[in-house]
Motif scaffolding. Structure first.
Motif, PDB file in Angstrom:
ATOM      1  N   ALA A  42       0.838  -1.205   0.000  1.00  0.00           N
ATOM      2  CA  ALA A  42       0.000   0.000   0.000  1.00  0.00           C
ATOM      3  C   ALA A  42       0.875   1.258   0.000  1.00  0.00           C
ATOM      4  O   ALA A  42       0.588   2.224  -0.714  1.00  0.00           O
ATOM      5  N   LEU A  43       1.941   1.246   0.792  1.00  0.00           N
ATOM      6  CA  LEU A  43       2.856   2.397   0.836  1.00  0.00           C
ATOM      7  C   LEU A  43       3.509   2.607  -0.532  1.00  0.00           C
ATOM      8  O   LEU A  43       3.576   3.733  -1.047  1.00  0.00           O
ATOM      9  N   LEU A  44       3.992   1.513  -1.116  1.00  0.00           N
ATOM     10  CA  LEU A  44       4.659   1.608  -2.421  1.00  0.00           C
ATOM     11  C   LEU A  44       3.651   1.989  -3.495  1.00  0.00           C
ATOM     12  O   LEU A  44       3.932   2.827  -4.370  1.00  0.00           O
ATOM     13  N   GLY A  45       2.457   1.387  -3.424  1.00  0.00           N
ATOM     14  CA  GLY A  45       1.430   1.647  -4.429  1.00  0.00           C
ATOM     15  C   GLY A  45       0.982   3.102  -4.434  1.00  0.00           C
ATOM     16  O   GLY A  45       0.703   3.664  -5.495  1.00  0.00           O
ATOM     17  N   ALA A  46       0.900   3.700  -3.254  1.00  0.00           N
ATOM     18  CA  ALA A  46       0.451   5.095  -3.162  1.00  0.00           C
ATOM     19  C   ALA A  46       1.355   6.021  -3.971  1.00  0.00           C
ATOM     20  O   ALA A  46       0.906   7.037  -4.485  1.00  0.00           O
ATOM     21  N   LEU A  47       2.638   5.662  -4.054  1.00  0.00           N
ATOM     22  CA  LEU A  47       3.588   6.516  -4.784  1.00  0.00           C
ATOM     23  C   LEU A  47       4.018   5.892  -6.108  1.00  0.00           C
ATOM     24  O   LEU A  47       5.008   6.312  -6.707  1.00  0.00           O
ATOM     25  N   ALA A  48       3.289   4.857  -6.548  1.00  0.00           N
ATOM     26  CA  ALA A  48       3.592   4.172  -7.806  1.00  0.00           C
ATOM     27  C   ALA A  48       5.049   3.730  -7.864  1.00  0.00           C
ATOM     28  O   ALA A  48       5.754   3.960  -8.855  1.00  0.00           O
ATOM     29  N   LEU A  49       5.486   3.103  -6.750  1.00  0.00           N
ATOM     30  CA  LEU A  49       6.889   2.654  -6.658  1.00  0.00           C
ATOM     31  C   LEU A  49       7.018   1.139  -6.803  1.00  0.00           C
ATOM     32  O   LEU A  49       7.974   0.548  -6.309  1.00  0.00           O
ATOM     33  N   GLY A  50       6.052   0.499  -7.466  1.00  0.00           N
ATOM     34  CA  GLY A  50       6.136  -0.941  -7.647  1.00  0.00           C
ATOM     35  C   GLY A  50       5.565  -1.674  -6.456  1.00  0.00           C
ATOM     36  O   GLY A  50       4.680  -1.167  -5.760  1.00  0.00           O
ATOM     37  N   ASP A  51       6.102  -2.883  -6.194  1.00  0.00           N
ATOM     38  CA  ASP A  51       5.596  -3.674  -5.074  1.00  0.00           C
ATOM     39  C   ASP A  51       6.766  -4.311  -4.328  1.00  0.00           C
ATOM     40  O   ASP A  51       7.914  -4.174  -4.742  1.00  0.00           O
ATOM     41  N   VAL A  87      10.920   0.629   3.407  1.00  0.00           N
ATOM     42  CA  VAL A  87       9.855   1.190   2.570  1.00  0.00           C
ATOM     43  C   VAL A  87       9.428   2.560   3.098  1.00  0.00           C
ATOM     44  O   VAL A  87       9.205   3.502   2.326  1.00  0.00           O
ATOM     45  N   LEU A  88       9.337   2.687   4.431  1.00  0.00           N
ATOM     46  CA  LEU A  88       8.953   3.982   5.012  1.00  0.00           C
ATOM     47  C   LEU A  88       9.970   5.062   4.630  1.00  0.00           C
ATOM     48  O   LEU A  88       9.599   6.197   4.335  1.00  0.00           O
ATOM     49  N   LYS A  89      11.234   4.681   4.603  1.00  0.00           N
ATOM     50  CA  LYS A  89      12.278   5.644   4.189  1.00  0.00           C
ATOM     51  C   LYS A  89      12.051   6.110   2.746  1.00  0.00           C
ATOM     52  O   LYS A  89      12.246   7.279   2.422  1.00  0.00           O
ATOM     53  N   MET A  90      11.658   5.171   1.863  1.00  0.00           N
ATOM     54  CA  MET A  90      11.382   5.538   0.460  1.00  0.00           C
ATOM     55  C   MET A  90      10.258   6.567   0.401  1.00  0.00           C
ATOM     56  O   MET A  90      10.259   7.458  -0.458  1.00  0.00           O
ATOM     57  N   VAL A  91       9.279   6.415   1.292  1.00  0.00           N
ATOM     58  CA  VAL A  91       8.147   7.354   1.349  1.00  0.00           C
ATOM     59  C   VAL A  91       8.619   8.711   1.864  1.00  0.00           C
ATOM     60  O   VAL A  91       8.321   9.763   1.277  1.00  0.00           O
ATOM     61  N   GLN A  92       9.367   8.670   2.973  1.00  0.00           N
ATOM     62  CA  GLN A  92       9.799   9.920   3.624  1.00  0.00           C
ATOM     63  C   GLN A  92      10.742  10.724   2.743  1.00  0.00           C
ATOM     64  O   GLN A  92      10.690  11.949   2.711  1.00  0.00           O
ATOM     65  N   ILE A  93      11.608  10.018   2.022  1.00  0.00           N
ATOM     66  CA  ILE A  93      12.600  10.700   1.186  1.00  0.00           C
ATOM     67  C   ILE A  93      11.910  11.482   0.062  1.00  0.00           C
ATOM     68  O   ILE A  93      12.459  12.445  -0.467  1.00  0.00           O
ATOM     69  N   ARG A  94      10.677  11.063  -0.264  1.00  0.00           N
ATOM     70  CA  ARG A  94       9.903  11.771  -1.298  1.00  0.00           C
ATOM     71  C   ARG A  94       8.998  12.851  -0.691  1.00  0.00           C
ATOM     72  O   ARG A  94       8.133  13.405  -1.375  1.00  0.00           O
ATOM     73  N   GLY A  95       9.184  13.099   0.600  1.00  0.00           N
ATOM     74  CA  GLY A  95       8.466  14.201   1.244  1.00  0.00           C
ATOM     75  C   GLY A  95       7.072  13.857   1.739  1.00  0.00           C
ATOM     76  O   GLY A  95       6.280  14.750   2.048  1.00  0.00           O
ATOM     77  N   TYR A  96       6.760  12.568   1.816  1.00  0.00           N
ATOM     78  CA  TYR A  96       5.429  12.158   2.287  1.00  0.00           C
ATOM     79  C   TYR A  96       5.514  11.580   3.686  1.00  0.00           C
ATOM     80  O   TYR A  96       6.536  11.016   4.079  1.00  0.00           O
ATOM     81  N   LYS A  97       4.402  11.730   4.416  1.00  0.00           N
ATOM     82  CA  LYS A  97       4.253  10.971   5.654  1.00  0.00           C
ATOM     83  C   LYS A  97       2.900  10.280   5.660  1.00  0.00           C
ATOM     84  O   LYS A  97       2.016  10.619   4.847  1.00  0.00           O
ATOM     85  N   VAL A  98       2.768   9.317   6.554  1.00  0.00           N
ATOM     86  CA  VAL A  98       1.552   8.511   6.589  1.00  0.00           C
ATOM     87  C   VAL A  98       0.441   9.296   7.276  1.00  0.00           C
ATOM     88  O   VAL A  98       0.635   9.829   8.376  1.00  0.00           O
ATOM     89  N   GLY A  99      -0.709   9.412   6.590  1.00  0.00           N
ATOM     90  CA  GLY A  99      -1.879  10.065   7.176  1.00  0.00           C
ATOM     91  C   GLY A  99      -2.611   9.104   8.084  1.00  0.00           C
ATOM     92  O   GLY A  99      -2.435   9.114   9.298  1.00  0.00           O
ATOM     93  N   ASN A 100      -3.421   8.225   7.490  1.00  0.00           N
ATOM     94  CA  ASN A 100      -4.065   7.180   8.293  1.00  0.00           C
ATOM     95  C   ASN A 100      -4.001   5.848   7.553  1.00  0.00           C
ATOM     96  O   ASN A 100      -3.753   5.796   6.347  1.00  0.00           O
TER      97      ASN A 100
END
Ligand code: MG
Length: 161
Positions: free
Chosen positions: A48-57, A81-94
Motif C-alpha cells: 500500500a505504501l509503495l502503491g500510493a507513490l507508484a513505486l512498484g511492489d 519502505v517507510l524511508k522511500m516514502v519519507q525521502i519523497r516528502g510524504y508521511k503517513v496520514g491514516n
C-alpha cells in the motif's frame, strides 16, 4: 498533496512455522509458508505504501529469489519502505487494515498489532485501525489453510515551510 494506496497479501498456513501478523507473534499450530517471515499484514502494508507513490511492489524491491531476504523480519523491510516514502516528502496520514484468519481469533492481539505498526510508521495509534474477520468457513482461508490481509492508507505530502 495526498495519495491513496491499497495492498493485499495471502500466505498459505502450514505446520512447523511461526505465525506473525502485523509484527506480532500469534500463538498457533500453523504459520505462514514464505521465503520471509510471511507476515501478510506487513506485506500488504508495504504494498500500500509503495502503491500510493507508484513505486512498484515488495516483490520488485525485495525479490524472493534474493537470499538476503530469506527469513527476514518484515518490520525491517517496512523501515526501508517507510524511508522511500519519507525521502519523497510524504508521511503517513491514516491506515486501515483488515486481517482475515479463521483461527485463532485475534481478539486483543489486534491492539498489539496496532501498537507495533503505529510505532513503526511513526504515527499516533488513533490514525491506525486493525480489524479482524473470518471467512465464515468459506474457501481455503475459511478452512484455515491461509491468512489474508488488506490495507488502505493515505499519504500526505509535507507542506513546504
Ligand atoms: Mg507476502
Amino acid at each position: 498533496m495526498i495519495r491513496v494506496g491499497q495492498g493485499y497479501d495471502i500466505h498459505k498456513l502450514v505446520e512447523g512455522r511461526s505465525l506473525f501478523i502485523g509484527g506480532v507473534h500469534i500463538p498457533s499450530p500453523k504459520g505462514a509458508e514464505a521465503h520471509s517471515d510471511g507476515d501478510a499484514l506487513l506485506h500488504a502494508l508495504m504494498d500500500a505504501l509503495l502503491g500510493a507513490l507508484a513505486l512498484g511492489d515488495i516483490g520488485s524491491h525485495f525479490p524472493p529469489s534474493d537470499n538476503q531476504w530469506k527469513d527476514v523480519d518484515s518490520r525491517e523491510l517496512l523501515g526501508k519502505v517507510l524511508k522511500m516514502v519519507q525521502i519523497r516528502g510524504y508521511k503517513v496520514g491514516n491506515v486501515d487494515c483488515t486481517v482475515i484468519l479463521e483461527d485463532p481469533k485475534l481478539g486483543t492481539l489486534k491492539g498489539d498489532m496496532a501498537r507495533v505498526i503505529a510505532a513503526d510508521l511513526q504515527i499516533p495509534q488513533e490514525r491506525l485501525s486493525v480489524k479482524a474477520k473470518t471467512k465464515e468457513g468459506v474457501g481455503a482461508t475459511g478452512r484455515g489453510e491461509a491468512v489474508e490481509a488488506l490495507v488502505t492508507l493515505l499519504l500526505v505530502k509535507d507542506q513546504p515551510q
